[in-house]
Each structure stands twice: as structure tokens, then as C-alpha cells.
Write an enzyme that holds these catalytic residues in place. Sequence first.
Site, PDB file in Angstrom:
ATOM      1  CG  MET A 175      -9.506  32.819 -17.796  1.00 27.73           C
ATOM      2  SD  MET A 175      -8.227  32.213 -16.703  1.00 27.73           S
ATOM      3  CE  MET A 175      -7.616  33.765 -16.062  1.00 27.73           C
ATOM      4  CB  CYS A 176      -9.392  26.122 -19.488  1.00 30.31           C
ATOM      5  SG  CYS A 176      -7.956  26.332 -20.575  1.00 30.31           S
TER       6      CYS A 176
END
Length: 263
Positions: free
Chosen positions: A1-2
Site C-alpha cells: 500500500m502506498c
Amino acid sequence: MCRLLGYLGPSVRLDTLLLKPEHSLIAQSYQPREMTAGLLNADGFGLGWYHPEQPIAPCIYRNTTPIWSDQNLTNLAHYVESGCMLAYVRSATVGQSVQLSNCQPYRQGQLLGIHNGFIDQFRSTLYRKLRSHLSDRCYQTIEGTTDSEHIFALVCHELEQTPDLPLQSALTATLKRITNWAAAANISVSLNIVLSDGQSLVASRYAYPNPPPSLYWVQDDLSLPSGVLIASEPTFENKHWTAVAENSLVVVTPDQEVYTETV
């Protein structure tokens, strides 16, 4: 996940958004608090901003190194001012290359976009479906291999088909189309997206069928008077950070009015 953020408001130096907050994107790159997958965001970063006075295409700056190791960012952020900016730090999906074309933001004309999330097993599930749906012009804009860039191309396709379509309507149409494809393929998708045309800001907190990643917004902080900041995680202490409801949009108008819509 960014991890990602977007800002719209009076012109500020980029270091106000990127460097000064105690839980800035730099801190979130090595010590995120609310990521649901992964430990670090060390696979590159990027930012895009609009000129505060001239109606020219937005500028983007991207790098495949971790944001904490870019020696040019401090000077750049001290110098550049903007009233609209998008930024993110990347945690690459397994199998996706760490290369410049896979770094966000993505840009098409006046539009900038960033994405935090995934399409499950993208290459073997929705890759061909999504690409075959695009107009030739939008298809040709894709340079990398990520699901994120393909999602951005789909937003551009919606806007191309209906030029007067509001940005939030184009995003909603994109979310619903991908959801329908995902349901048919029996896969999950996670679609936290921030878009801007330099005048407005639209963000989604959305996933199917599981809960989406975190997303917040805050307005009128002392460091950002009259401005609106949207972020994966609060970047500084302020009791007025508002969690975006699941499967909804937050829309910031050109005069910094904020409202939400259910998708």
C-alpha cells in the site's frame, strides 16, 4: 500500500506540505501508522503541482529512490510554491518493476492522478479487459505496467467520452466500472484515488469487497489557512482531521468548499 496526499488552497511552499509536518510523507515512507499491507514505502515517490499564476500543464517530479534519500527534494520544496499539489510514496505491488514509468503522479493535459491500492492479480485478471475498453488515444498514453496507471487512463477515457463530465462523475464511473469487472472476475480491488485539474480536488476512499485503506481530510489548519489537505494518514496534530467514509468521495471545489458523496 502506498501513502498519498493532495492539497488545494492558497499558494504555499511545498515544504509546508512535504517536509515540515511531524508525520510527513517522509515519515510515512519508513514509519506508516495505518498501512494494511507492507511495512515501508521505499519503491519511489512523486509529486505534481500547478503553477500558481500561469495556466500551463502541471509539473511532475518523480524518482525511483526512497523519498528520504532524494537530495534534491529539500531544495525543490523550499523553492516551489503552488496552490494545488499531489504527492505519494510507493510500496510496489509484488511483481511490479521499480522504474520511473511506474512512479506516480500520472498526468494527462491538466489532469493529475495518484492511486493507493490494487487490482488483485491485475495482469491475469482485468489487464486485457481494461485496456480493450480504452480509446486509442488513452491507450497510447500508458507507458508503464501498473494497475494505477491503467486506472488513471480509464478516468481519462471517461472524460474524453463526455468532455463536460465533472471530475467526481468521471471518478465515480471509473470506480463502478472496475467494481463490475471485479465482481464478474471474483477478485478484490482497492481504489483510493486523488485527482485534480488544478482548480478542484476529488478523492475516493473505496474498495470491493473488503474495507478500503485509510483516508482523511482537514481544512483551515493554522499552517494552511483556508486550504484543504487530503492524506492517507494525518500529517500533523489537529483534532479536526475527518476520516472519509468508506466507499465515498470527498470533493473540494475551486473556492475550497468541501462535500462528500456516496459511491
